[in-house]
Design an enzyme around this catalytic site. Structure first.
Site, PDB file in Angstrom:
ATOM      1  N   ASP A 167       0.845  -1.187   0.000  1.00 40.68           N
ATOM      2  CA  ASP A 167       0.000   0.000   0.000  1.00 40.68           C
ATOM      3  C   ASP A 167       0.887   1.246   0.000  1.00 40.68           C
ATOM      4  O   ASP A 167       1.811   1.369   0.831  1.00 40.68           O
ATOM      5  CB  ASP A 167      -0.902   0.003   1.236  1.00 40.68           C
ATOM      6  CG  ASP A 167      -1.935   1.116   1.194  1.00 40.68           C
ATOM      7  OD1 ASP A 167      -3.034   0.876   0.669  1.00 40.68           O
ATOM      8  OD2 ASP A 167      -1.629   2.225   1.683  1.00 40.68           O
ATOM      9  N   ILE A 168       0.616   2.193  -0.938  1.00 45.87           N
ATOM     10  CA  ILE A 168       1.419   3.405  -1.037  1.00 45.87           C
ATOM     11  C   ILE A 168       1.214   4.264   0.215  1.00 45.87           C
ATOM     12  O   ILE A 168       0.076   4.512   0.627  1.00 45.87           O
ATOM     13  CB  ILE A 168       1.043   4.210  -2.289  1.00 45.87           C
ATOM     14  CG1 ILE A 168       1.241   3.352  -3.540  1.00 45.87           C
ATOM     15  CG2 ILE A 168       1.867   5.483  -2.393  1.00 45.87           C
ATOM     16  CD1 ILE A 168       0.779   4.018  -4.817  1.00 45.87           C
ATOM     17  N   GLU A 177      -4.851   2.440  -3.980  1.00 42.46           N
ATOM     18  CA  GLU A 177      -3.391   2.497  -3.985  1.00 42.46           C
ATOM     19  C   GLU A 177      -2.773   1.205  -3.452  1.00 42.46           C
ATOM     20  O   GLU A 177      -1.627   1.185  -3.004  1.00 42.46           O
ATOM     21  CB  GLU A 177      -2.899   3.692  -3.155  1.00 42.46           C
ATOM     22  CG  GLU A 177      -3.264   3.648  -1.688  1.00 42.46           C
ATOM     23  CD  GLU A 177      -4.595   4.332  -1.376  1.00 42.46           C
ATOM     24  OE1 GLU A 177      -4.758   4.768  -0.232  1.00 42.46           O
ATOM     25  OE2 GLU A 177      -5.452   4.428  -2.271  1.00 42.46           O
TER      26      GLU A 177
END
Length: 375
Positions: free
Chosen positions: A249-250, A292
């Protein structure tokens, strides 16, 4: 010794030439009797309206700087053609609020409404249509083969009576030939049409299948493709080493969108997706899971090796100096967190995803920019 009487040398050729000549005359007469091809009908008035619709779709795509993807084409068609009122309202609302209609915006809209996309039901409908058209082609080929055999059998039977009733036989052969020619033309025409239809449907199926399994922004496989990959693994021969699943996950992605806009956020998603795409292959399947978040599935790889590969990608990102190409402002370091877990049971992949998710949130809570291993 019995004497076999043979006709003079010129009689048999005359008889054959008479039959062949009659048939050839019949062929010429039939061809000459056919009506001339009708002139092409004038183009219907709907062509101009279709062209206008086409131009409006193009205008919508270029006005909003949208990529030329099937999903964007479909969205533009639904908006300018007044087909999807919910989408039209959402577009109007976003534009009034100053939010651009981007590739990611359209993806989010359809992602929240999977029934609007090319789901498994629609793909199945297309596949069934292809199968039906191919079935009709096969049936027509069989019908043509049967007709040819019947014609051959009838012709053989008639030729046996040629010496006793030549005039009647010739008449019946001509009639048989006329019917065979008509039937063959009809079958050939329908077969060509069916074949063209089947080819069109087959092409549509390939395109639909690709679109339905592709994330249109990053060009990575999407969640649906990931779940299909898991099903394929379940049906494959089991391996001695358990697969390793990683949820990535960004970090602070919302801040990137808020500070630099969604277009820059899209470019960040593409950048990280490209890093994952580079390691994808026989030993790793990479997909965009949603938003994301990305998922990696490693095969023939230990937990330590998977964690090291993820850390290598992260290090490469941190070494890059990223700049917002629209404003020229630096983006700062772009990073991501990851949680990994062994996939104990392919039949219950959701349990492993939950374990990897728990490890991912542990990485977030520990300061982000790291990989945690599920307990």
């Amino acid at each position: 010794m019995a004497t076999v009487h043979t006709p003079p040398e010129d009689v048999e050729p005359q008889r054959r030439s008479g039959l062949i000549g009659a048939l050839s005359r019949f062929g010429r007469t039939s061809a000459e009797a056919e009506p001339a091809a009708a002139p092409a009908p004038p183009r219907p008035a709907t062509v101009s309206s279709a062209r206008r619709l086409y131009d409006r779709i193009g205008d919508f795509l270029f006005r909003h700087s949208l990529e030329l993807t099937p999903l964007n084409f479909g969205a533009a068609h639904d908006v300018v053609g007044d087909i999807n009122q919910e989408l039209i309202n959402a577009v109007s609302k976003s534009l009034l609020e100053g939010e651009p209609i981007s590739n990611a915006w359209i993806e989010r809209f359809y992602g929240e409404r999977p029934e609007d996309g090319l789901g498994s039901g629609k793909l199945e409908d297309i596949a069934n249509s292809v199968e039906a058209e191919l079935g009709r082609c096969i049936a027509l080929i069989g019908q043509s083969g049967t007709a040819q055999k019947e014609f051959g059998d009838a012709l053989t039977s008639e030729i046996a009576t040629l010496e006793t009733t030549p005039a009647q036989t010739l008449s019946r052969v001509v009639e048989l030939t006329r019917k065979m020619v008509a039937q063959t033309r009809s079958v050939d025409q329908e077969l060509r049409e069916r074949r063209e239809q089947a080819q069109t449907l087959r092409s549509t199926l390939r395109t639909a299948n690709r679109v339905a399994n592709l994330d249109h922004l990053t060009n990575l496989p999407n969640r649906r493709a990931f779940e299909k990959h898991i099903r394929d693994l379940t049906a494959a021969v089991p391996r001695s080493q358990k697969p390793v699943l990683a949820m990535c996950d960004i970090d602070h992605f919302k801040k990137i969108n808020d500070a630099h806009g969604h277009a820059t956020g899209d470019r960040v998603l593409k950048l990280i997706a490209k890093q994952f795409q580079e390691i994808a292959g026989d030993f790793c399947f990479a997909a965009r899971f949603g938003g994301e978040e990305f998922v990696l599935l490693f095969q023939d790889t230990s937990m330590e090796e998977a964690a090291a590969e993820i850390d290598r990608i992260r290090t490469g990102l941190l070494e890059r100096k990223l700049v917002d190409k629209d404003s020229g402002r630096p983006l700062g370091q772009v990073n991501f967190s990851a949680g990994i877990a062994e996939l104990d049971d392919l039949a219950d992949v959701h349990a492993t995803i939950e374990r990897a998710d728990t490890a991912l949130y542990a990485a977030k809570n520990a300061g982000r920019g790291r990989t945690c291993v599920a307990a």
